[in-house]
Design a protein around this motif. Structure first.
Motif, mmCIF file in Angstrom:
data_model
loop_
_atom_site.group_PDB
_atom_site.id
_atom_site.type_symbol
_atom_site.label_atom_id
_atom_site.label_comp_id
_atom_site.label_asym_id
_atom_site.label_seq_id
_atom_site.Cartn_x
_atom_site.Cartn_y
_atom_site.Cartn_z
ATOM 1 N N THR A 66 4.898 2.784 3.616
ATOM 2 C CA THR A 66 3.518 3.233 3.555
ATOM 3 C C THR A 66 3.175 4.519 4.183
ATOM 4 O O THR A 66 3.594 4.621 5.428
ATOM 5 C CB THR A 66 2.465 2.028 4.192
ATOM 6 O OG1 THR A 66 2.580 1.047 3.607
ATOM 7 C CG2 THR A 66 1.095 2.436 4.138
ATOM 8 N N SER A 67 2.563 5.530 3.630
ATOM 9 C CA SER A 67 2.287 6.711 4.060
ATOM 10 C C SER A 67 0.939 6.514 4.727
ATOM 11 O O SER A 67 -0.323 6.353 4.141
ATOM 12 C CB SER A 67 2.136 7.969 2.765
ATOM 13 O OG SER A 67 1.859 9.156 3.559
ATOM 14 N N THR A 68 0.858 6.988 6.059
ATOM 15 C CA THR A 68 -0.468 7.223 6.843
ATOM 16 C C THR A 68 -0.970 8.741 6.710
ATOM 17 O O THR A 68 -0.442 9.560 6.985
ATOM 18 C CB THR A 68 -0.416 6.755 8.205
ATOM 19 O OG1 THR A 68 0.339 5.241 8.102
ATOM 20 C CG2 THR A 68 -1.524 6.679 8.998
ATOM 21 N N ASN A 106 5.139 8.365 7.411
ATOM 22 C CA ASN A 106 5.486 7.025 7.242
ATOM 23 C C ASN A 106 5.618 6.472 8.627
ATOM 24 O O ASN A 106 6.638 6.350 9.289
ATOM 25 C CB ASN A 106 6.743 6.924 6.380
ATOM 26 C CG ASN A 106 6.683 7.225 4.954
ATOM 27 O OD1 ASN A 106 5.487 7.586 4.643
ATOM 28 N ND2 ASN A 106 7.647 7.184 4.101
ATOM 29 N N ASP A 127 -1.912 -5.726 0.908
ATOM 30 C CA ASP A 127 -0.841 -5.976 0.045
ATOM 31 C C ASP A 127 -0.905 -7.565 -0.434
ATOM 32 O O ASP A 127 -0.481 -7.761 -1.593
ATOM 33 C CB ASP A 127 0.442 -5.737 0.693
ATOM 34 C CG ASP A 127 0.835 -4.185 0.701
ATOM 35 O OD1 ASP A 127 0.147 -3.503 -0.202
ATOM 36 O OD2 ASP A 127 1.589 -3.694 1.590
ATOM 37 N N MET A 151 0.850 -1.256 0.038
ATOM 38 C CA MET A 151 -0.037 -0.007 -0.084
ATOM 39 C C MET A 151 0.727 1.406 0.030
ATOM 40 O O MET A 151 1.788 1.458 0.714
ATOM 41 C CB MET A 151 -0.876 0.124 1.203
ATOM 42 C CG MET A 151 -2.061 -0.958 1.106
ATOM 43 S SD MET A 151 -3.191 -0.516 -0.098
ATOM 44 C CE MET A 151 -3.955 1.206 0.457
ATOM 45 N N LYS A 152 0.472 2.154 -0.835
ATOM 46 C CA LYS A 152 1.263 3.550 -0.762
ATOM 47 C C LYS A 152 0.875 4.262 0.237
ATOM 48 O O LYS A 152 1.552 5.120 0.758
ATOM 49 C CB LYS A 152 1.277 4.129 -2.258
ATOM 50 C CG LYS A 152 1.767 3.382 -3.374
ATOM 51 C CD LYS A 152 1.599 4.191 -4.676
ATOM 52 C CE LYS A 152 2.292 3.409 -5.750
ATOM 53 N NZ LYS A 152 2.419 4.328 -7.251
ATOM 54 N N SER A 153 -0.459 4.429 0.542
ATOM 55 C CA SER A 153 -1.155 4.979 1.494
ATOM 56 C C SER A 153 -2.143 4.297 2.302
ATOM 57 O O SER A 153 -2.871 3.450 1.773
ATOM 58 C CB SER A 153 -1.524 6.431 1.055
ATOM 59 O OG SER A 153 -2.565 6.200 0.160
ATOM 60 N N ILE A 154 -2.286 4.536 3.358
ATOM 61 C CA ILE A 154 -3.444 4.102 4.596
ATOM 62 C C ILE A 154 -3.954 5.071 5.158
ATOM 63 O O ILE A 154 -3.375 6.125 5.648
ATOM 64 C CB ILE A 154 -2.776 2.954 5.316
ATOM 65 C CG1 ILE A 154 -3.887 2.224 5.820
ATOM 66 C CG2 ILE A 154 -2.068 3.412 6.281
ATOM 67 C CD1 ILE A 154 -5.015 1.293 4.813
ATOM 68 N N CYS A 168 -2.579 -3.197 6.489
ATOM 69 C CA CYS A 168 -1.622 -3.033 5.376
ATOM 70 C C CYS A 168 -1.352 -4.118 4.477
ATOM 71 O O CYS A 168 -1.046 -4.141 3.456
ATOM 72 C CB CYS A 168 -0.398 -1.804 5.840
ATOM 73 S SG CYS A 168 -0.966 -0.375 5.825
#
Length: 298
Positions: A133-135, A128, A243, A1-4, A239
């Protein structure tokens, strides 16, 4: 995941099909969709942000209160939010939005302003917290007490006030702000420090009581260091699940077992397949009226 985010994680847990359509394949309605229950919240959020910035901000910089909005300014900001979100006067009256606005003004002028602290409106943070993953979190209101301690306020618009329902979201916000403000380092596990430096509140402007005073609307979210740990670890695990998930599964395999209450506001509910763009529709339509809504790739 790039972001969550908490909302993205909840969508994954509640409905894999909606997650697939929203975040993997990125389908969106051809025509803009407005849902009154959602739009009323957007109107109040935009109004509260606009008023706080009018009274406290100098340009883009948050300051102590500089001025107080008069009745005309309040109504102008409120009407613009209604126009931007295409909300009718009838719906605004139905949900008693002007009473909610009066309660927020009481909250701002009779409580927040008297504290004399810097406040930030609708501020977005990206951290991060684990791996790459960026939150993502957007705070409705952050109060900086000036001594290394902070208060996070979140606006919610149901008629009943149940602050614990939002504990997971707000403990994540507290953890993210602790990292952003240097209270703790990412993945340090110093959850007790989060508890020490942050307080969490939910403001319910539309709660079903007669008073227009803020006191019936402002509820504290009590939390422990263990609550913070569980939220962060749970999001990290989600996350990993996202993925590892097989997103090639059919719509039938991804749909919920039964129609959930939240399905009532899902834009995909009852939708028909559109094979030309790979959209399989919503199989749960057997529980509801079919929808003629058309979708496109974002």
């Amino acid at each position: 995941m790039k972001s969550i985010s908490i909302s993205k994680a909840k969508t994954f847990k509640n409905c894999k099909l909606s997650f697939n359509y929203t975040y993997i394949n990125k389908f969106k309605p051809v025509e803009e969709v407005h849902v009154d229950v959602t739009d009323k919240g957007l109107v109040l959020h935009q109004t509260f942000e606009g008023l706080l910035k009018y009274e406290n901000y100098v340009g883009e910089e948050a300051k102590l209160p500089q001025r107080q909005a008069d009745e005309k300014t309040v109504l102008d900001i409120f009407k613009k939010a209604m126009e931007d979100n295409k909300l009718s006067e009838q719906v605004a009256t139905q949900f008693k939005l002007k009473r909610g606005l009066k309660r927020w003004l009481s909250f701002k002028h009779d409580f927040l302003d008297k504290n004399g602290h810097i406040m930030y409106a609708e501020k977005e943070y990206r951290q991060n917290l684990f791996g790459e993953t960026s939150t993502v979190a957007i705070l409705d209101l952050l109060e900086d007490l000036g001594d290394g301690n902070y208060i996070i306020y979140d606006y919610k618009t149901p008629k009943t006030a149940n602050p614990n329902q939002y504990k997971e979201q707000l403990t994540l916000y507290a953890y993210m702000m602790a990292v952003a403000k240097g209270v703790i380092a990412p993945e340090s596990g110093e959850y007790e420090k989060v508890k020490e430096h942050f307080k969490l509140y939910v403001f319910f402007p539309l709660v079903d009581v007669d008073s227009v005073d803020y006191k019936d609307c402002l509820k504290e979210v009590k939390f422990t260091a263990e609550d913070v740990r569980n939220t962060v670890e749970g999001l990290k695990n989600t996350c990993a699940e996202i993925d590892a998930f097989d997103w090639s599964k059919s719509a039938e395999a991804l749909q919920p077992v039964k129609m959930d209450f939240k399905c009532n506001w899902c834009k995909f509910k009852g939708s028909k397949p559109q094979p030309e763009i790979g959209f399989q529709g919503c199989p749960i339509s057997c529980f509801c009226e079919p929808s003629e809504m058309q979708f496109k790739k974002a």
